[in-house]
Design an enzyme around this catalytic site. Structure first.
Site, short mmCIF file in Angstrom:
data_model
loop_
_atom_site.label_atom_id
_atom_site.label_comp_id
_atom_site.label_asym_id
_atom_site.label_seq_id
_atom_site.Cartn_x
_atom_site.Cartn_y
_atom_site.Cartn_z
CD GLU A 1 -2.75 1.29 2.45
OE1 GLU A 1 -3.54 2.24 2.54
OE2 GLU A 1 -2.65 0.39 3.32
CE LYS B 1 3.45 0.73 5.57
NZ LYS B 1 2.52 0.66 4.44
NE ARG C 1 5.27 -8.74 10.80
CZ ARG C 1 4.59 -7.59 10.93
NH1 ARG C 1 3.31 -7.60 11.30
NH2 ARG C 1 5.17 -6.45 10.69
#
Length: 582
Positions: free
Chosen positions: A45, A293, A283
């Protein structure tokens, strides 16, 4: 995608994803005219900068496509206009390319945006409504959240769940036409009659479209309704003929909706067959960093770091500016492998991969980081003698570098002690009948310490020595001198004065934000030290992004932003060994 056509037999390591692909290749699962049998994608994204965790996904998706003669798409999941920007698109493209991958194959560029599919996504949403698989819900956000239930309590059907398809379709079209405010209506999937009792929260009539009167960085104001990620992602995969949709474990509970959506839309003839399948892997969690973020943005916004590319940041642009190489990050990702179990990888593994990559590549150089003047009292004033050292000790074919020895030199402050500790073999002065130490100036002469100077505050300002003219390294007489100390130095007359930034880990705790802790409390106060150093004169030719091993100190890079021709600024990439080892 990289042009490297490695075969699976030459692949760096085996893992369960490779096993899945090998099985599918053997079974001919994805044999389709004109298409490779392996097509993966990396779908970020564009709402921030990529970090080291993304590097693993990039290497997995692009690497597997490369190794199995397939292709990997770069696709931007740009369905959230309020948080996305072309700045992030540009930096993501640049970061993936820097890591060594691209998305071209046979002169075709496989760069896509979810916004490319907005019209198709809308058409499919209408198809779901008409066929009884979606409805417009007019509950408030609070009521919808309450009626959704939780992991221990089944949800409750919306009072609008039985709304006739014609009414939902009319409302959905009015939503698109901009006739409602944000949050006034939402489109939800109707998966089954008992969906709201599903133990998987993602299957409880998930939202698939919401109203957002927001400007989109690519489509402008053409849309005021935007599809949700869980709806957009599988459809985008199917439209692009993705074969293996590889994502991290947090999407494992989303897979049932992924499969349901594609199976439900297939009768509409929207996709080629077979449709993609989703597979999850663990991950990347690295110690001593945060990858949220929100928290990374907090570090930037509060001025704790200088920006997204601050060399202390775990962003790819930060790692790049720090001096990491694409090869070192790829090597790291290969070493940690791919598994289904979440785990923490110690930062030392990443730093070790970096050292292993830089050691054979980096030319050597001499740098004095905390300078102390050394005066050779019996060396002729104004004269100099040329000294040489290999560019790389293990590759003599790379040649030698030259630098002068003169009467005044710079040495490291900790290479002199007024009162030497036991086992100290560097400079110390005479004491009574005990002469001062004898030390070899690396690649130069053997010298003997005769004294030192102090200023009014008691700080040592200079060390005095005498040299032995027949002791120069590489000459026959040098063999007559047996000394234990061997130190580096640079000529005070010709040294390059340079700013050197000594970077270290940003946090002192391995998991600075674990358990809801205030991650800012774990900031490392010594994560950056700026020193005014002296370097051998040839370093004035260093160019931005050029890496060196400063002998004794570690690996350094000429800063890609602040270095100027003839005036490089250096960042420490990493030390020569793990300074955090217990």
């Amino acid at each position: 995608m990289s042009n490297d056509k490695s075969t699976p037999a030459n692949a760096p390591s085996s893992n369960f994803l490779r096993g899945i692909i090998e099985h599918d290749l053997a079974a001919g699962t994805h044999v389709r005219p004109g298409l490779p049998q392996v097509i993966t994608r990396f779908p970020p994204e564009p709402n921030g900068y990529l970090h080291v965790g993304h590097a693993k996904s990039i290497c997995v998706n692009f690497g597997l496509a490369r190794d199995f003669a397939g292709r990997c798409h770069l696709r931007f999941d740009d369905t959230n206009p309020e948080k996305e920007d072309t700045e992030y698109v540009d930096t993501i493209i640049d970061s993936v390319k820097w890591l060594g991958f691209d998305w071209k194959q046979s002169d075709a560029e496989h760069l896509y945006y979810a916004s490319d599919y907005f019209e198709q996504l809308y058409t499919m949403a209408e198809y779901l409504i008409v066929n009884g698989h979606a409805y417009v819900d007019s509950q408030s956000a609070e009521d919808m959240q309450k009626n959704r239930g939780n992991f221990g309590t089944p949800g409750t059907n919306s009072p609008f769940r039985s709304r006739p398809a014609e009414e939902s379709l009319a409302l959905f079209r009015a939503m698109r036409a901009g006739q409602f405010k944000d949050g006034e209506h939402i489109l939800r999937a109707k998966i089954s009659e008992d969906a709201m009792a599903s133990p998987n929260m993602n299957m409880r009539d998930p939202a698939i479209y919401r109203i957002r009167h927001a400007h989109h960085h690519r489509t402008g104001d053409a849309w005021c309704i935007y599809p949700m990620y869980d709806y957009t992602h599988p459809i985008s995969d199917a439209l692009e003929n993705i074969t293996h949709s590889l994502c991290t474990l947090e999407f494992q509970d989303h897979r049932p909706f992924y499969d349901w959506l594609l199976a439900t839309l297939t009768p509409g003839g929207f996709f080629a067959q077979p449709v993609p399948r989703q597979f999850e892997f663990a991950r990347l969690n690295v110690t001593y960093v945060v990858t949220s973020k929100r928290k990374l943005r907090q570090l930037v916004d509060q001025g704790i770091v200088s920006g997204w590319d601050d060399p202390r940041m775990p962003t790819i642009v930060g790692l790049r500016r720090r001096g990491y190489t694409p090869e070192s990050i790829q090597l790291f990702c290969d070493r940690i492998g791919v598994s289904k179990a979440d785990s923490w990888i110690d930062m030392s593994i990443l730093e070790g991969a970096l050292r292993d990559d830089l050691d054979p590549k980096a030319p050597r150089a001499t740098a004095v980081l905390r300078p102390l003047k050394l005066i050779i009292d019996n060396f002729p004033e104004g004269e100099s003698v040329e000294c040489t050292s290999p560019v790389h000790p293990h590759f003599p074919e790379r040649g030698v570098r030259t630098f002068p020895i003169t009467r005044e030199l710079w040495i490291e402050q900790d290479d002199f002690m007024e009162v030497p500790s036991k086992g100290y073999f560097r400079f110390f002065p005479p004491n009574g009948d005990t002469p001062g130490s004898r030390v070899r100036l690396r690649h130069g002469y053997v010298v003997e310490c005769t004294g030192y100077d102090k200023d009014a505050s008691g700080a040592v300002t200079a060390v005095h020595v005498t040299y032995f003219e027949d002791s120069k390294s590489g000459t026959e007489g040098s063999n007559n001198y047996k000394v234990k100390g061997n130190i580096h130095w640079v000529s005070a007359a010709t040294a390059l004065a340079a700013e050197v930034r000594l970077y270290d880990r940003l946090f002192t705790e391995a998991q600075p934000d674990a358990g809801g802790k205030d991650f800012l409390a774990a900031l490392n106060p010594n994560a950056l030290e700026v020193v005014n150093a002296y370097l051998e004169p040839g370093m004035s030719a260093a160019v931005a992004d050029q890496r060196f091993q400063f002998e004794r100190h570690g690996y350094f890079v000429a800063d890609r932003i602040d270095s100027q021709p003839g005036k490089p600024v250096f960042n420490r990439v990493t030390t020569l060994k793990d300074s955090w080892a217990k």
